[in-house]
Scaffold this motif. Sequence first.
Motif, mmCIF file in Angstrom:
data_model
loop_
_atom_site.group_PDB
_atom_site.id
_atom_site.type_symbol
_atom_site.label_atom_id
_atom_site.label_comp_id
_atom_site.label_asym_id
_atom_site.label_seq_id
_atom_site.Cartn_x
_atom_site.Cartn_y
_atom_site.Cartn_z
ATOM 1 N N MET A 107 10.777 24.841 6.327
ATOM 2 C CA MET A 107 9.839 24.493 5.262
ATOM 3 C C MET A 107 9.811 22.980 5.088
ATOM 4 N N SER A 108 8.608 22.383 5.079
ATOM 5 C CA SER A 108 8.457 20.946 4.842
ATOM 6 C C SER A 108 7.711 20.745 3.524
ATOM 7 N N GLU A 109 8.169 19.773 2.757
ATOM 8 C CA GLU A 109 7.557 19.487 1.458
ATOM 9 C C GLU A 109 7.271 17.993 1.341
ATOM 10 N N ILE A 110 6.145 17.697 0.714
ATOM 11 C CA ILE A 110 5.740 16.307 0.481
ATOM 12 C C ILE A 110 5.238 16.183 -0.954
ATOM 13 N N LEU A 111 5.618 15.116 -1.613
ATOM 14 C CA LEU A 111 5.112 14.810 -2.938
ATOM 15 C C LEU A 111 4.406 13.456 -2.873
ATOM 16 N N ILE A 112 3.095 13.458 -3.081
ATOM 17 C CA ILE A 112 2.315 12.218 -3.114
ATOM 18 C C ILE A 112 2.106 11.845 -4.574
ATOM 19 N N LYS A 113 2.711 10.742 -4.991
ATOM 20 C CA LYS A 113 2.642 10.320 -6.387
ATOM 21 C C LYS A 113 1.614 9.203 -6.568
ATOM 22 N N ASN A 114 1.126 9.099 -7.811
ATOM 23 C CA ASN A 114 0.237 8.011 -8.208
ATOM 24 C C ASN A 114 -1.033 7.953 -7.354
ATOM 25 N N ALA A 115 -1.600 9.104 -7.058
ATOM 26 C CA ALA A 115 -2.822 9.159 -6.258
ATOM 27 C C ALA A 115 -4.052 9.170 -7.161
ATOM 28 N N SER A 116 -5.113 8.548 -6.714
ATOM 29 C CA SER A 116 -6.407 8.619 -7.409
ATOM 30 C C SER A 116 -7.215 9.703 -6.699
ATOM 31 N N VAL A 117 -7.168 10.907 -7.242
ATOM 32 C CA VAL A 117 -7.642 12.103 -6.542
ATOM 33 C C VAL A 117 -9.113 12.369 -6.829
ATOM 34 N N CYS A 118 -9.872 12.564 -5.745
ATOM 35 C CA CYS A 118 -11.285 12.941 -5.846
ATOM 36 C C CYS A 118 -11.469 14.319 -5.222
ATOM 37 N N ASP A 119 -11.905 15.281 -6.021
ATOM 38 C CA ASP A 119 -12.154 16.636 -5.529
ATOM 39 C C ASP A 119 -13.337 17.217 -6.305
ATOM 40 N N PRO A 120 -14.569 16.899 -5.892
ATOM 41 C CA PRO A 120 -15.751 17.357 -6.638
ATOM 42 C C PRO A 120 -15.807 18.870 -6.796
ATOM 43 N N ALA A 121 -15.317 19.622 -5.809
ATOM 44 C CA ALA A 121 -15.373 21.081 -5.890
ATOM 45 C C ALA A 121 -14.546 21.606 -7.056
ATOM 46 N N GLN A 122 -13.503 20.869 -7.420
ATOM 47 C CA GLN A 122 -12.648 21.288 -8.531
ATOM 48 C C GLN A 122 -12.916 20.475 -9.803
ATOM 49 N N GLY A 123 -13.970 19.666 -9.776
ATOM 50 C CA GLY A 123 -14.301 18.877 -10.954
ATOM 51 C C GLY A 123 -13.363 17.719 -11.206
ATOM 52 N N VAL A 124 -12.646 17.273 -10.175
ATOM 53 C CA VAL A 124 -11.705 16.161 -10.308
ATOM 54 C C VAL A 124 -12.397 14.888 -9.832
ATOM 55 N N ILE A 133 5.876 10.068 -1.181
ATOM 56 C CA ILE A 133 4.920 9.041 -0.757
ATOM 57 C C ILE A 133 4.257 8.498 -2.015
ATOM 58 N N ASP A 134 4.359 7.184 -2.235
ATOM 59 C CA ASP A 134 3.722 6.555 -3.390
ATOM 60 C C ASP A 134 2.353 6.046 -2.949
ATOM 61 N N ALA A 135 1.273 6.690 -3.431
ATOM 62 C CA ALA A 135 -0.079 6.292 -3.053
ATOM 63 C C ALA A 135 -0.511 4.997 -3.726
ATOM 64 N N GLU A 136 0.225 4.574 -4.750
ATOM 65 C CA GLU A 136 -0.050 3.308 -5.440
ATOM 66 C C GLU A 136 -1.498 3.198 -5.913
ATOM 67 N N GLY A 137 -2.037 4.324 -6.404
ATOM 68 C CA GLY A 137 -3.379 4.328 -6.959
ATOM 69 C C GLY A 137 -4.497 4.377 -5.941
ATOM 70 N N CYS A 183 -11.774 11.373 -9.278
ATOM 71 C CA CYS A 183 -10.918 10.205 -9.034
ATOM 72 C C CYS A 183 -9.920 9.998 -10.180
ATOM 73 N N GLU A 184 -9.172 11.049 -10.481
ATOM 74 C CA GLU A 184 -8.207 11.010 -11.570
ATOM 75 C C GLU A 184 -6.807 10.750 -11.021
ATOM 76 N N ALA A 185 -5.984 10.036 -11.797
ATOM 77 C CA ALA A 185 -4.612 9.740 -11.409
ATOM 78 C C ALA A 185 -3.758 10.997 -11.542
ATOM 79 N N MET A 186 -3.148 11.414 -10.458
ATOM 80 C CA MET A 186 -2.289 12.600 -10.488
ATOM 81 C C MET A 186 -1.418 12.640 -9.252
ATOM 82 N N ASP A 187 -0.460 13.582 -9.248
ATOM 83 C CA ASP A 187 0.410 13.793 -8.104
ATOM 84 C C ASP A 187 -0.095 14.979 -7.291
#
Length: 248
Positions: free
Chosen positions: A1-18, A43-47, A20-24
Amino acid sequence: MSEILIKNASVCDPAQGVNCEAMDICIRDGKIVDSVSGSAKLIDAEGRLTMAGGFDGHTHSAGKINVGRFINPNDARKNPVPGLSGQVARTEKTRAQVGYNTPNTYAIGYRYAKLGYTTICEAAIPLLAARHTHEEFKEIPILDKMGLSLFGSNWQVMEYIRDKEPEKLAAYIAWGLKASRGYGVKIVNPGGGEAWGWGRNVSGLYDPVPNFDVTPAEILLGLAEANERLQLPHSIHCLLYTSDAADE
């Protein structure tokens, strides 16, 4: 099992109504999940902007791009854009890159990845050139690749349409896709390839194709019906040439 946590991302997901919001983002075995363990790779996306990878549905990235490389060898040495080099030396992690209009396979993969793409589609695989196309696919790094196989001027296609044998046409399409490892049906200037062999071209949808007594319109309709009969996941992809212009 491999796991990754991307922190401080500016997430864009129009299908989910997101928007460009700051989230992990939590990822387990390649899938986005609600949470991961404390041992996950961080992984720190640094915004930075973070979204699903881009998909280019129409490229000429493998196979016939070699024709362009043959007729424009200078492209591998000097770029036409001031300040850009036609050559990039290899590094510890990347292979050597050359070319601008007709880049080599390594440059194609690296440059698309830098633009945020993860998948490309070669939009025209001739059945007889499929092996080489897939050899180039194998050498393009990072990206997922797929291709559409050409059927618009194949003799068998025109014969089955002329003889009104849709079952045989569908069987031929199925065989051609399997043999060429194509994802869908590509049609370029239907019937025009045969006309070109006689120094001519088809000038419209209802211009008869020499020797086959079919028209481009009948080829388009026949291949569309075969596509539906086979329940293929991709609709027909068509490029039409007339005496005045090309329309896709």
